[in-house]
Design an enzyme around this catalytic site. Structure first.
Site, PDB file in Angstrom:
ATOM      1  N   ARG A  59       0.832  -1.215   0.000  1.00 41.47           N
ATOM      2  CA  ARG A  59       0.000   0.000   0.000  1.00 41.47           C
ATOM      3  C   ARG A  59       0.863   1.259   0.000  1.00 41.47           C
ATOM      4  O   ARG A  59       0.567   2.242  -0.682  1.00 41.47           O
ATOM      5  CB  ARG A  59      -0.917  -0.032   1.226  1.00 41.47           C
ATOM      6  CG  ARG A  59      -1.887   1.138   1.325  1.00 41.47           C
ATOM      7  CD  ARG A  59      -2.943   0.881   2.381  1.00 41.47           C
ATOM      8  NE  ARG A  59      -3.839   2.013   2.522  1.00 41.47           N
ATOM      9  CZ  ARG A  59      -3.936   2.764   3.617  1.00 41.47           C
ATOM     10  NH1 ARG A  59      -3.186   2.485   4.676  1.00 41.47           N
ATOM     11  NH2 ARG A  59      -4.775   3.777   3.671  1.00 41.47           N
ATOM     12  N   HIS A  63       0.739   4.245  -2.741  1.00 48.02           N
ATOM     13  CA  HIS A  63       0.452   5.625  -2.330  1.00 48.02           C
ATOM     14  C   HIS A  63       1.605   6.562  -2.680  1.00 48.02           C
ATOM     15  O   HIS A  63       1.380   7.746  -2.922  1.00 48.02           O
ATOM     16  CB  HIS A  63       0.164   5.677  -0.825  1.00 48.02           C
ATOM     17  CG  HIS A  63      -1.222   5.228  -0.475  1.00 48.02           C
ATOM     18  ND1 HIS A  63      -1.964   5.797   0.536  1.00 48.02           N
ATOM     19  CD2 HIS A  63      -2.014   4.266  -1.009  1.00 48.02           C
ATOM     20  CE1 HIS A  63      -3.151   5.202   0.608  1.00 48.02           C
ATOM     21  NE2 HIS A  63      -3.196   4.258  -0.320  1.00 48.02           N
ATOM     22  N   ASP A  64       2.814   6.045  -2.708  1.00 51.85           N
ATOM     23  CA  ASP A  64       3.960   6.847  -3.111  1.00 51.85           C
ATOM     24  C   ASP A  64       3.889   7.175  -4.599  1.00 51.85           C
ATOM     25  O   ASP A  64       3.985   8.330  -5.006  1.00 51.85           O
ATOM     26  CB  ASP A  64       5.259   6.099  -2.802  1.00 51.85           C
ATOM     27  CG  ASP A  64       6.500   6.901  -3.185  1.00 51.85           C
ATOM     28  OD1 ASP A  64       6.525   8.122  -2.916  1.00 51.85           O
ATOM     29  OD2 ASP A  64       7.439   6.311  -3.742  1.00 51.85           O
ATOM     30  N   ASP A  71       8.953   8.208  -5.965  1.00 55.64           N
ATOM     31  CA  ASP A  71      10.131   8.987  -5.551  1.00 55.64           C
ATOM     32  C   ASP A  71      10.354   8.955  -4.046  1.00 55.64           C
ATOM     33  O   ASP A  71      11.139   9.747  -3.509  1.00 55.64           O
ATOM     34  CB  ASP A  71       9.994  10.439  -6.008  1.00 55.64           C
ATOM     35  CG  ASP A  71       8.834  11.170  -5.337  1.00 55.64           C
ATOM     36  OD1 ASP A  71       7.991  10.499  -4.695  1.00 55.64           O
ATOM     37  OD2 ASP A  71       8.774  12.410  -5.447  1.00 55.64           O
ATOM     38  N   SER A  73       8.595  10.010  -1.738  1.00 55.45           N
ATOM     39  CA  SER A  73       8.131  11.206  -1.023  1.00 55.45           C
ATOM     40  C   SER A  73       7.211  10.828   0.137  1.00 55.45           C
ATOM     41  O   SER A  73       7.071  11.583   1.103  1.00 55.45           O
ATOM     42  CB  SER A  73       7.416  12.164  -1.981  1.00 55.45           C
ATOM     43  OG  SER A  73       6.388  11.510  -2.695  1.00 55.45           O
ATOM     44  N   ASN A  91      -3.215   8.742   4.380  1.00 60.30           N
ATOM     45  CA  ASN A  91      -1.985   8.030   4.751  1.00 60.30           C
ATOM     46  C   ASN A  91      -1.775   7.864   6.247  1.00 60.30           C
ATOM     47  O   ASN A  91      -0.778   7.265   6.672  1.00 60.30           O
ATOM     48  CB  ASN A  91      -0.765   8.751   4.158  1.00 60.30           C
ATOM     49  CG  ASN A  91      -0.657   8.565   2.650  1.00 60.30           C
ATOM     50  OD1 ASN A  91      -1.234   7.633   2.100  1.00 60.30           O
ATOM     51  ND2 ASN A  91       0.067   9.460   2.002  1.00 60.30           N
ATOM     52  N   HIS A 188      -5.712  -5.393  -3.058  1.00 62.14           N
ATOM     53  CA  HIS A 188      -6.605  -5.393  -1.898  1.00 62.14           C
ATOM     54  C   HIS A 188      -6.753  -6.792  -1.300  1.00 62.14           C
ATOM     55  O   HIS A 188      -7.367  -6.942  -0.245  1.00 62.14           O
ATOM     56  CB  HIS A 188      -7.990  -4.859  -2.288  1.00 62.14           C
ATOM     57  CG  HIS A 188      -8.037  -3.378  -2.467  1.00 62.14           C
ATOM     58  ND1 HIS A 188      -9.084  -2.726  -3.074  1.00 62.14           N
ATOM     59  CD2 HIS A 188      -7.161  -2.409  -2.115  1.00 62.14           C
ATOM     60  CE1 HIS A 188      -8.852  -1.420  -3.087  1.00 62.14           C
ATOM     61  NE2 HIS A 188      -7.689  -1.203  -2.506  1.00 62.14           N
ATOM     62  N   THR A 189      -6.220  -7.782  -1.977  1.00 59.66           N
ATOM     63  CA  THR A 189      -6.249  -9.138  -1.410  1.00 59.66           C
ATOM     64  C   THR A 189      -5.457  -9.201  -0.106  1.00 59.66           C
ATOM     65  O   THR A 189      -5.643 -10.106   0.707  1.00 59.66           O
ATOM     66  CB  THR A 189      -5.701 -10.179  -2.413  1.00 59.66           C
ATOM     67  OG1 THR A 189      -5.938 -11.493  -1.912  1.00 59.66           O
ATOM     68  CG2 THR A 189      -4.207 -10.017  -2.633  1.00 59.66           C
ATOM     69  N   THR A 244      -6.655 -12.604   3.949  1.00 54.64           N
ATOM     70  CA  THR A 244      -5.937 -11.331   3.903  1.00 54.64           C
ATOM     71  C   THR A 244      -4.416 -11.427   3.935  1.00 54.64           C
ATOM     72  O   THR A 244      -3.735 -10.534   3.463  1.00 54.64           O
ATOM     73  CB  THR A 244      -6.405 -10.415   5.050  1.00 54.64           C
ATOM     74  OG1 THR A 244      -5.796  -9.136   4.911  1.00 54.64           O
ATOM     75  CG2 THR A 244      -6.045 -10.990   6.406  1.00 54.64           C
TER      76      THR A 244
END
Length: 316
Positions: A59, A63-64, A71, A73, A91, A188-189, A244
């Site tokens: 994740r 999201h990066d 990068d 960040s 986040n 999402h698994t 999960t």
């Protein structure tokens, strides 16, 4: 299972590497030949202490990449008046930063000032998938770390409430296709969601229905018991996929059974193309793995950094 698609992966690589012009498979061959072994061990060690680490790293990488490219960040700490990405609303629940810190520290001991945090995060995401029973792949390397991180920019991340049009726009802006959208959603698994991300489907859905009618009634009842509208336990939530901690195609089967968690998951059934892909991946885990690897390499090749950070949490 990963070995059964090795030949397919090598073919995928040829078309995918061109997306990141400065990236190559042998980028650290002479300057830091053991980097992949070091990162893999750090991820494995972190996972042995906390089984939620793989989901967190996957994740984190996503999201990066979706803000300023891959990068790193998302790893930067807030400083002074600047609130960094990791402190943006989407986040706040990110964790396992220590796994990247440990990997970076060990890489620095072996090859000082050579390997970017962005490359370490890309490798860690791959290792997280593999450790969870999913496929492995060769990660193109050579990313640079960014110097800018703003919490305000996290609004660009696709939200769990997005409809198919919003999802398509979000992905296409980053050069990603509808197939990439469906394949990457399969991440999402792994993972857990708090009630706030799916409460729109189980309480006051619209003027006609309290609960989203696309949800299987027994599943909706379970979610309502976990996430009551009043007197909700702090940090209440549920796993996104029943299996999960295992990277498999159960996620797609759940969507077809009316047991998806997010509106954005259910939205994958709203166009013929995406619905066909959901059905394809639900039927064939091999097809899902092939598509996921292709899309991960494509997404991971979006880069816009400028330096190699010595510490992943601060700019040089």
């Amino acid at each position: 299972m990963a070995l059964t698609i090795a030949a397919l992966i090598s073919i995928i690589m040829l078309s995918a590497i061109s997306i990141g012009n400065s990236l190559s498979l042998n980028y650290y061959e002479k300057t830091c030949p053991d980097v992949e072994l070091i990162v893999a061990k750090a991820v494995k060690d972190a996972t042995s202490n906390d089984k939620t680490v793989p989901a967190a790293l996957l994740r984190m990488h996503f999201h990066d990449c979706f803000i300023r490219g891959c990068d790193a960040s998302v790893l930067l700490n807030s400083k002074g008046n600047n609130k960094a990405e990791k402190d943006g609303p989407p986040n706040i629940s990110l964790h396992a930063f220590h796994a990247i810190d440990n990997a970076k520290s060990q890489v620095e001991n072996s090859c000082p000032g050579v390997v970017s945090c962005a490359d370490i995060l890309a490798l860690a995401a791959r290792d997280a998938v593999f450790l969870s029973g999913g496929p492995s792949w060769d990660v193109p390397k050579g990313r640079k770390d960014g110097r800018t991180s703003k919490a305000s920019e996290t609004i660009q991340l696709p939200a769990p409430t997005f409809n198919i049009s919003q999802l398509q726009q979000s992905f296409s802006q980053r050069g990603l296709s509808m197939e990439d959208l469906v394949a990457l959603s399969g991440g999402h698994t792994l993972g857990f969601s708090h009630c706030s991300s799916f409460q729109n489907r189980i309480h006051n859905f619209n003027t006609t229905h309290d609960v989203d009618p696309s949800l299987k009634p027994s599943f909706a009842a379970k979610l309502k018991s976990i996430c009551p509208l009043k007197s909700r336990p702090k940090n209440a939530g549920t796993t996104i996929d029943p299996s999960t901690t295992t990277f498999d195609n159960t996620y797609y089967k759940a969507i077809l059974q009316g047991m998806s968690l997010f509106s954005s998951d259910q939205a994958l059934l709203d166009t013929p193309k995406t619905k066909d892909l959901v059905s394809k991946f639900a039927t064939s885990q091999k097809a899902f793995y092939k598509a996921f690897v292709n899309s991960m390499i494509k997404m991971s090749s979006i880069n816009g950094g400028q330096e190699v950070r010595k510490d992943c949490r601060v700019v040089n």
